[in-house]
Design a protein around this motif. Structure first.
Motif, PDB file in Angstrom:
ATOM      1  N   ALA A  40       0.829  -1.270   0.004  1.00  0.00           N
ATOM      2  CA  ALA A  40      -0.105   0.028  -0.050  1.00  0.00           C
ATOM      3  C   ALA A  40       0.916   1.189  -0.070  1.00  0.00           C
ATOM      4  CB  ALA A  40      -0.838   0.021   1.260  1.00  0.00           C
ATOM      5  N   PHE A  41       0.251   2.338  -0.510  1.00  0.00           N
ATOM      6  CA  PHE A  41       1.060   3.422  -0.727  1.00  0.00           C
ATOM      7  C   PHE A  41       0.476   4.695  -0.897  1.00  0.00           C
ATOM      8  CE2 PHE A  41       2.197   6.598  -4.031  1.00  0.00           C
ATOM      9  CZ  PHE A  41       3.398   7.438  -3.620  1.00  0.00           C
ATOM     10  N   THR A  42       0.737   5.970  -0.306  1.00  0.00           N
ATOM     11  CA  THR A  42       0.036   7.211  -0.104  1.00  0.00           C
ATOM     12  C   THR A  42       0.982   8.394  -0.124  1.00  0.00           C
ATOM     13  OG1 THR A  42      -1.917   8.250   0.908  1.00  0.00           O
ATOM     14  CG2 THR A  42      -0.210   7.065   2.287  1.00  0.00           C
ATOM     15  N   ALA A  43       0.654   9.281  -0.189  1.00  0.00           N
ATOM     16  CA  ALA A  43       1.384  10.544   0.169  1.00  0.00           C
ATOM     17  C   ALA A  43       0.541  12.073   0.484  1.00  0.00           C
ATOM     18  CB  ALA A  43       2.434  10.923  -1.088  1.00  0.00           C
ATOM     19  N   SER A  44       1.219  12.862   1.002  1.00  0.00           N
ATOM     20  CA  SER A  44       0.459  14.006   1.327  1.00  0.00           C
ATOM     21  C   SER A  44       1.304  15.085   0.894  1.00  0.00           C
ATOM     22  CB  SER A  44       0.561  14.129   2.937  1.00  0.00           C
ATOM     23  OG  SER A  44      -0.007  15.369   3.267  1.00  0.00           O
ATOM     24  N   GLY A  45       0.948  16.058  -0.125  1.00  0.00           N
ATOM     25  CA  GLY A  45       1.663  17.118  -0.442  1.00  0.00           C
ATOM     26  C   GLY A  45       1.830  18.292   0.547  1.00  0.00           C
ATOM     27  N   HIS A  46       0.701  18.311   1.319  1.00  0.00           N
ATOM     28  CA  HIS A  46       0.671  19.586   2.174  1.00  0.00           C
ATOM     29  C   HIS A  46       1.686  19.370   3.346  1.00  0.00           C
ATOM     30  CE1 HIS A  46      -3.321  19.941   0.589  1.00  0.00           C
ATOM     31  NE2 HIS A  46      -3.135  21.225   0.679  1.00  0.00           N
ATOM     32  N   ARG A  47       1.890  18.086   3.435  1.00  0.00           N
ATOM     33  CA  ARG A  47       2.834  17.736   4.584  1.00  0.00           C
ATOM     34  C   ARG A  47       4.191  17.236   4.069  1.00  0.00           C
ATOM     35  NH1 ARG A  47       1.326  18.748   9.977  1.00  0.00           N
ATOM     36  NH2 ARG A  47       2.727  17.268  10.753  1.00  0.00           N
ATOM     37  N   ARG A  48       4.413  17.110   2.806  1.00  0.00           N
ATOM     38  CA  ARG A  48       5.607  16.622   1.932  1.00  0.00           C
ATOM     39  C   ARG A  48       6.056  15.535   2.736  1.00  0.00           C
ATOM     40  NH1 ARG A  48       9.010  22.365   0.339  1.00  0.00           N
ATOM     41  NH2 ARG A  48       7.415  23.276  -0.829  1.00  0.00           N
ATOM     42  N   CYS A  49       5.498  14.510   2.481  1.00  0.00           N
ATOM     43  CA  CYS A  49       5.815  13.217   3.111  1.00  0.00           C
ATOM     44  C   CYS A  49       5.237  12.107   2.565  1.00  0.00           C
ATOM     45  CB  CYS A  49       5.432  13.322   4.412  1.00  0.00           C
ATOM     46  SG  CYS A  49       3.886  13.177   5.257  1.00  0.00           S
ATOM     47  N   LEU A  50       5.615  10.903   2.517  1.00  0.00           N
ATOM     48  CA  LEU A  50       4.969   9.784   1.727  1.00  0.00           C
ATOM     49  C   LEU A  50       5.087   8.599   2.763  1.00  0.00           C
ATOM     50  CD1 LEU A  50       7.327   7.999  -0.613  1.00  0.00           C
ATOM     51  CD2 LEU A  50       7.904  10.336   0.207  1.00  0.00           C
ATOM     52  N   ALA A  51       4.038   7.461   2.600  1.00  0.00           N
ATOM     53  CA  ALA A  51       4.163   6.168   3.499  1.00  0.00           C
ATOM     54  C   ALA A  51       3.961   5.189   2.615  1.00  0.00           C
ATOM     55  CB  ALA A  51       3.343   6.454   4.458  1.00  0.00           C
ATOM     56  N   PHE A  52       4.453   3.928   2.643  1.00  0.00           N
ATOM     57  CA  PHE A  52       4.310   2.802   2.190  1.00  0.00           C
ATOM     58  C   PHE A  52       4.557   1.692   2.806  1.00  0.00           C
ATOM     59  CE2 PHE A  52       8.500   4.295   1.145  1.00  0.00           C
ATOM     60  CZ  PHE A  52       9.211   3.137   1.396  1.00  0.00           C
ATOM     61  N   SER A  53       4.142   0.388   2.488  1.00  0.00           N
ATOM     62  CA  SER A  53       4.373  -0.630   3.433  1.00  0.00           C
ATOM     63  C   SER A  53       5.061  -1.702   2.554  1.00  0.00           C
ATOM     64  CB  SER A  53       2.847  -1.440   3.878  1.00  0.00           C
ATOM     65  OG  SER A  53       2.160  -1.718   2.659  1.00  0.00           O
ATOM     66  N   ASP A  54       5.712  -2.672   2.948  1.00  0.00           N
ATOM     67  CA  ASP A  54       6.441  -3.600   2.271  1.00  0.00           C
ATOM     68  C   ASP A  54       5.526  -4.963   2.213  1.00  0.00           C
ATOM     69  OD1 ASP A  54       6.523  -4.253   4.748  1.00  0.00           O
ATOM     70  OD2 ASP A  54       8.728  -4.478   4.969  1.00  0.00           O
ATOM     71  N   LEU A  55       5.938  -5.777   1.275  1.00  0.00           N
ATOM     72  CA  LEU A  55       5.432  -6.898   0.934  1.00  0.00           C
ATOM     73  C   LEU A  55       6.297  -8.158   1.745  1.00  0.00           C
ATOM     74  CD1 LEU A  55       4.540  -6.591  -2.819  1.00  0.00           C
ATOM     75  CD2 LEU A  55       3.160  -6.337  -0.630  1.00  0.00           C
ATOM     76  N   LYS A  56       5.806  -8.446   2.722  1.00  0.00           N
ATOM     77  CA  LYS A  56       6.413  -9.734   3.473  1.00  0.00           C
ATOM     78  C   LYS A  56       5.545  -9.983   4.751  1.00  0.00           C
ATOM     79  CE  LYS A  56       9.616  -7.279   6.468  1.00  0.00           C
ATOM     80  NZ  LYS A  56      11.005  -7.024   6.955  1.00  0.00           N
ATOM     81  N   LEU A  57       6.003 -11.279   5.349  1.00  0.00           N
ATOM     82  CA  LEU A  57       5.325 -11.459   6.548  1.00  0.00           C
ATOM     83  C   LEU A  57       5.428 -10.330   7.450  1.00  0.00           C
ATOM     84  CD1 LEU A  57       5.621 -15.266   6.570  1.00  0.00           C
ATOM     85  CD2 LEU A  57       3.564 -14.177   5.865  1.00  0.00           C
ATOM     86  N   ASN A  58       4.471 -10.060   8.406  1.00  0.00           N
ATOM     87  CA  ASN A  58       4.747  -9.274   9.562  1.00  0.00           C
ATOM     88  C   ASN A  58       5.295  -7.714   8.888  1.00  0.00           C
ATOM     89  OD1 ASN A  58       3.789 -11.039  11.472  1.00  0.00           O
ATOM     90  ND2 ASN A  58       6.066 -11.919  11.538  1.00  0.00           N
ATOM     91  N   PRO A  59       4.627  -7.176   7.965  1.00  0.00           N
ATOM     92  CA  PRO A  59       5.143  -6.178   7.401  1.00  0.00           C
ATOM     93  C   PRO A  59       5.268  -4.836   8.147  1.00  0.00           C
ATOM     94  CG  PRO A  59       2.982  -6.473   6.566  1.00  0.00           C
ATOM     95  CD  PRO A  59       3.153  -7.477   7.528  1.00  0.00           C
ATOM     96  N   SER A  60       6.090  -3.594   7.621  1.00  0.00           N
ATOM     97  CA  SER A  60       6.067  -2.655   8.241  1.00  0.00           C
ATOM     98  C   SER A  60       5.823  -1.395   7.408  1.00  0.00           C
ATOM     99  CB  SER A  60       7.584  -2.155   8.780  1.00  0.00           C
ATOM    100  OG  SER A  60       8.050  -3.445   9.469  1.00  0.00           O
ATOM    101  N   ILE A  61       5.598  -0.354   7.852  1.00  0.00           N
ATOM    102  CA  ILE A  61       5.153   0.943   7.397  1.00  0.00           C
ATOM    103  C   ILE A  61       6.190   1.843   7.610  1.00  0.00           C
ATOM    104  CG2 ILE A  61       3.550   2.841   7.109  1.00  0.00           C
ATOM    105  CD1 ILE A  61       1.382   1.160   8.172  1.00  0.00           C
ATOM    106  N   PHE A  62       6.644   2.497   6.233  1.00  0.00           N
ATOM    107  CA  PHE A  62       8.100   3.314   6.218  1.00  0.00           C
ATOM    108  C   PHE A  62       7.366   4.698   6.028  1.00  0.00           C
ATOM    109  CE2 PHE A  62       9.354  -0.821   5.268  1.00  0.00           C
ATOM    110  CZ  PHE A  62      10.651  -1.105   6.032  1.00  0.00           C
ATOM    111  N   VAL A  63       7.557   5.806   6.510  1.00  0.00           N
ATOM    112  CA  VAL A  63       7.177   7.287   6.274  1.00  0.00           C
ATOM    113  C   VAL A  63       8.497   7.916   5.877  1.00  0.00           C
ATOM    114  CG1 VAL A  63       6.352   9.216   7.217  1.00  0.00           C
ATOM    115  CG2 VAL A  63       5.478   6.927   7.962  1.00  0.00           C
ATOM    116  N   TYR A  64       8.710   8.427   4.580  1.00  0.00           N
ATOM    117  CA  TYR A  64       9.786   9.528   4.462  1.00  0.00           C
ATOM    118  C   TYR A  64       9.168  10.872   4.250  1.00  0.00           C
ATOM    119  CZ  TYR A  64      12.773   5.418   3.440  1.00  0.00           C
ATOM    120  OH  TYR A  64      13.622   4.235   3.430  1.00  0.00           O
ATOM    121  N   ASN A  65      10.216  11.952   4.517  1.00  0.00           N
ATOM    122  CA  ASN A  65      10.072  13.166   4.041  1.00  0.00           C
ATOM    123  C   ASN A  65      10.723  13.540   2.711  1.00  0.00           C
ATOM    124  OD1 ASN A  65      12.646  13.073   4.453  1.00  0.00           O
ATOM    125  ND2 ASN A  65      12.811  14.426   6.136  1.00  0.00           N
ATOM    126  N   TYR A  66      10.165  14.725   1.964  1.00  0.00           N
ATOM    127  CA  TYR A  66      10.611  15.242   0.617  1.00  0.00           C
ATOM    128  C   TYR A  66      10.874  16.486   0.742  1.00  0.00           C
ATOM    129  CZ  TYR A  66      10.585  15.521  -4.347  1.00  0.00           C
ATOM    130  OH  TYR A  66      10.898  15.876  -5.449  1.00  0.00           O
TER     131      TYR A  66
END
Length: 634
Positions: free
Chosen positions: A58-84
């Protein structure tokens, strides 16, 4: 990798789905395999971010906050949040999800992220991504959520939609304690009518008996109790409901819902009342314009800007809709080249991005009454093969399963040209000496595409060889022969020179389904060795157990040795048995076979040991005998 050092990705090409998001005023991002690509809408420049995990879910981004988030594809996945634009990892959110996430959403007014997990958890969770703290979570009803949308006016309201229902989640907060409460929305029936529910007679206080006895609810007659009794609906009262396809919050915190059937609904999140703003007409009046008349599939995507709704759908029309009370009016329309899958506005509201299902991205500036401009043409579909253009080392080619051949610049990854063959493609090979590429199809055809003009490739020749898909296409290093292979055990040899019209020299039948082909060209002896890996098993063709060696002579093509009237193909086919990994059986070696082709008499002479068999050959095709028949010849 230690020998090569650190390899850096220069560019990536591809298109996973229709998820495009603005990450600032002029930059949009989308997923491409294990990468996220950032595209500058003005300069067309790109940069990539590789996922630190295993793939991107899954993937999403926010232009107002200048950040994005996505999850990985594996067992017990995590969500990563990055700035831009720094592309620094802010946090890594680790929940209790076991398999994966189906939807993510970032809040534009606060550091909040909401996510929905798939089976077996089926949980919706709210995070504070700045502190990395899980605020609250709530179990779902057992269905995967397809979309999550924050209310831009009130982050405590979140709309969640799946294939069959619509739910508004209200976040209640007390100091540091958060709680999520669902409010299910009763959508109208498929015809737009309101589904009436009978009153729960179990709550009726009456000590009087009727003439027919005590009044009992239908759920009690069915023997149900508890929550099952409250949610029970008789079969006769069940009607198909509208299916939500797009969501959009208004400035007054009302939720606009577009359905696949062409309805536009307005939901009050406080009272949960649903009003029908537009109902598609079954029959259009002659005076109605096709662009203004909304119909089924018109609300594939919704976005709000300056109190107006922009809607795009499968009919390829973008509409600017103005809503006054319960009345709807189409103010302006734009004709699109193809159906739109999603649309989104930039944070400043000046640029509208339109994404199609085929991988084309368009830009529109409605305030400037600008024309629709194509900014990206990635196309979609699986890649079948990628190869460099040997005559121009700065260009590579790719072909997709749907028949799209594209030329890419190796420096910046720009698409220089493309051609759509409109056919299912199974293989591809580039000629090492001429500017053309051959493409094998699922119908057994071999197509020749000329690449002299990079911007406009063209189809110049087509030949039908098989009744099965063409699995293998191989040139020799000198560009003299083109060898084809398929699962029916037949190999065709073609003249690779365009001046000869790509004529068919002949064909030979291998002792099994062809798994792979390899060639070696000797410049001194002007000979081409073809090594064929075959499979004689009836199982799935994924590994071979027989090797076949074939010799091709270039002299007869170039006319250097005119004294010899035959031997263009010498099937010095020494079968070397390979050890079968599963059965450990070995096939016995078969003596060498030699096939002589006489150009004047057009006869094929097969020699196996002391046996010679002559066959007549018409045109340039050589009628073949199976190797088993040759070996068992009396």
């Amino acid at each position: 990798m230690d020998v090569l050092g650190n390899l850096e990705v220069r560019w990536v090409q591809g298109f996973n789905n229709g998820t495009f998001r603005f990450v600032d005023k002029k930059t949009t991002c989308y997923t491409c395999g294990n990468f996220i690509v950032f595209l500058d809408m003005e300069t067309k420049s790109r940069k990539t971010l590789q996922s630190p995990g295993s793939g991107i879910g899954a993937f999403t981004a926010s232009g107002h906050r200048r950040c994005l988030a996505f999850s990985d594809l594996k067992l017990n996945p995590s969500i990563f949040v990055y700035n831009y634009p720094e592309l620094e990892q802010i946090c890594k959110l680790k929940g209790t999800t076991k398999l994966g996430y189906t939807a993510l959403a970032l809040c534009d007014t606060g550091p909040y992220l909401v996510c929905a997990s798939s089976m077996p958890d089926h949980t919706i969770s709210l995070w504070n991504w700045e502190s990395g703290i899980l605020l609250c979570s709530h179990p779902l009803l057992g269905e995967d959520v397809t979309a999550l949308v924050f209310n831009p006016m009130n982050w405590c309201q979140i709309a969640a939609v799946n294939l069959s229902s619509l739910t508004i989640w209200n976040v209640e907060k007390c100091d540091n304690y958060h709680l999520m409460k669902p409010s299910a929305i009763d959508l109208p029936a498929a015809d737009g009518s309101v589904i009436e529910c009978e009153a729960n007679l179990s709550c009726t206080l009456s000590r009087k008996l009727t003439h027919l006895g005590p009044q009992m609810p239908i759920s009690a007659i069915a023997g149900l109790s508890g929550d099952r009794a409250d949610d029970f609906v008789p079969l006769k009262q069940i009607k198909p409901k509208l299916c939500s396809s797009a969501l959009c919050w208004s400035t007054s915190s009302d939720l606009y819902v577009g359905s696949k059937e062409g309805f536009l609904l307005c939901v009050n999140p406080d009272t949960l009342l649903v009003s029908v703003l537009y109902k598609p007409q079954t029959e259009l009046n002659p005076t109605d314009e096709s662009r203004t008349a909304l119909q089924e599939g018109s609300f594939q995507s919704l976005v709000l800007q300056d109190c107006n709704i922009f809607a795009a759908g499968m009919e390829g029309i973008l509409r600017n809709i103005q809503i006054k009370g319960n009345k709807l009016e189409v103010v302006q329309t734009w004709a699109l080249d193809e159906a739109a899958s999603s649309i989104c506005f930039s944070p400043d509201g000046e640029t509208l991005l339109i994404v199609s299902n085929t991988g084309c991205v368009y830009r529109l500036k409605p305030l400037l009454n600008d024309n629709i401009v194509k900014v990206l043409d990635v196309l979609c579909g699986d890649f079948v093969a990628v190869a460099p253009l040997y005559t121009d080392r700065s260009i590579c080619l790719s072909v997709r399963e749907a028949g799209d051949v594209q030329l890419w610049a190796l420096d910046d990854g720009l698409c220089m040209g493309s051609i759509s063959l409109q056919i299912h493609v199974t293989s591809m090979a580039c000629c090492p000496i001429a500017q053309y590429v051959v493409v094998g199809t699922a119908t057994g055809d071999v197509l020749f595409v000329e690449m002299t003009t990079k911007q406009k490739p063209r189809l110049v020749h087509r030949v039908h060889l098989y009744r099965v898909p063409v699995d293998h296409l191989v040139f020799d290093q000198g560009g003299n022969f083109l060898i084809t292979g398929a699962s029916d055990s037949r190999m065709f040899v073609l003249n690779a020179r365009p001046s000869k019209g790509f004529e068919i020299i002949g064909w030979i039948e291998a002792p099994g389904a062809i798994v792979n082909l390899s060639t070696q060209y000797h410049t001194e002896s002007k000979q081409v060795k073809v090594l064929v890996l075959c499979s004689k098993t009836e199982r799935e063709i994924n590994e071979g157990n027989v090797l076949l060696l074939m010799m091709l002579f270039v002299q007869e093509l170039t006319g250097i040795r005119k004294t010899q009237k035959h031997t263009i193909i010498e099937a010095g086919m020494q079968k070397a048995s390979l050890k079968n990994r599963r059965t450990n059986d070995r096939h016995s070696n078969i003596p060498a076979l030699i096939m002589l082709f006489h150009f004047q008499t057009r006869q094929v002479v097969w020699m196996s040991m002391a046996v010679c068999v002559k066959m007549s050959c018409t045109a340039a095709y050589m009628r073949s005998l199976t190797l088993s028949a040759l070996v068992s010849w009396p």
